[in-house]
Design a protein around this motif. Sequence first.
Motif, mmCIF file in Angstrom:
data_model
loop_
_atom_site.group_PDB
_atom_site.id
_atom_site.type_symbol
_atom_site.label_atom_id
_atom_site.label_comp_id
_atom_site.label_asym_id
_atom_site.label_seq_id
_atom_site.Cartn_x
_atom_site.Cartn_y
_atom_site.Cartn_z
ATOM 1 N N MET A 2 0.840 -1.189 0.000
ATOM 2 C CA MET A 2 0.000 0.000 0.000
ATOM 3 C C MET A 2 0.882 1.248 0.000
ATOM 4 O O MET A 2 1.954 1.272 0.618
ATOM 5 N N ARG A 4 0.663 5.274 0.931
ATOM 6 C CA ARG A 4 -0.104 6.328 1.600
ATOM 7 C C ARG A 4 0.407 7.672 1.075
ATOM 8 O O ARG A 4 1.555 8.044 1.293
ATOM 9 N N SER A 35 -9.114 3.193 -10.377
ATOM 10 C CA SER A 35 -9.075 1.958 -9.607
ATOM 11 C C SER A 35 -7.822 1.951 -8.741
ATOM 12 O O SER A 35 -6.821 2.602 -9.054
ATOM 13 N N GLY A 36 -7.879 1.243 -7.649
ATOM 14 C CA GLY A 36 -6.727 1.141 -6.763
ATOM 15 C C GLY A 36 -6.711 2.148 -5.633
ATOM 16 O O GLY A 36 -5.788 2.156 -4.822
ATOM 17 N N LEU A 38 -7.884 3.010 -2.207
ATOM 18 C CA LEU A 38 -8.453 2.275 -1.080
ATOM 19 C C LEU A 38 -9.263 3.164 -0.148
ATOM 20 O O LEU A 38 -10.311 2.756 0.351
ATOM 21 N N SER A 39 -8.781 4.371 0.105
ATOM 22 C CA SER A 39 -9.501 5.295 0.978
ATOM 23 C C SER A 39 -8.984 6.707 0.790
ATOM 24 O O SER A 39 -7.858 6.918 0.349
ATOM 25 N N ASP A 62 -4.958 6.462 0.291
ATOM 26 C CA ASP A 62 -4.286 5.164 0.304
ATOM 27 C C ASP A 62 -4.531 4.469 -1.028
ATOM 28 O O ASP A 62 -5.677 4.350 -1.469
ATOM 29 N N PHE A 63 -3.434 4.036 -1.654
ATOM 30 C CA PHE A 63 -3.487 3.343 -2.941
ATOM 31 C C PHE A 63 -3.018 1.909 -2.748
ATOM 32 O O PHE A 63 -2.194 1.633 -1.876
ATOM 33 N N ASP A 64 -3.473 1.017 -3.617
ATOM 34 C CA ASP A 64 -3.067 -0.386 -3.497
ATOM 35 C C ASP A 64 -1.694 -0.656 -4.112
ATOM 36 O O ASP A 64 -1.243 -1.795 -4.142
ATOM 37 N N GLY A 65 -1.014 0.382 -4.576
ATOM 38 C CA GLY A 65 0.340 0.217 -5.099
ATOM 39 C C GLY A 65 0.783 1.443 -5.871
ATOM 40 O O GLY A 65 0.022 2.398 -6.062
ATOM 41 N N ALA A 68 -1.278 2.474 -9.037
ATOM 42 C CA ALA A 68 -2.509 3.232 -8.775
ATOM 43 C C ALA A 68 -2.182 4.695 -8.480
ATOM 44 O O ALA A 68 -2.895 5.596 -8.944
#
Length: 105
Positions: A2, A4, A35-36, A38-39, A62-65, A68
């Motif tokens: 993740m 941030r 997409s990607g 998270l919050s 917050d991204f999944d990578g 994103a």
Amino acid sequence: MMIRHIVLIRFRAEVTEAQIAAMFAELEEIRTKISGVLSITAGRSESPEKIERGYMHGFVVDFDGWDALEAYQTHPDHKALGAKLVAHADGGLDGILVFDLPVGE
């Protein structure tokens, strides 16, 4: 892993809370287009320490990578919102701090 994405903004004195809320609402709209994500959390500091040094507003995405985060950074809506934030920040880009923190493994 993740990522941030932390953004702190020192807005010019004449920028109203309503204008700031509208910009943060645009940020939420971007969330639905990439997409990607998270919050997203955005708002005004309520720190009892009072050492914000003028950076009273900010947001965390917050991204999944990293991919994103890159998609977010290159998205036209992000670029438009970023330009608006810079235009309203005290000193332009000098009134904005960005910090990208890898979280987890």
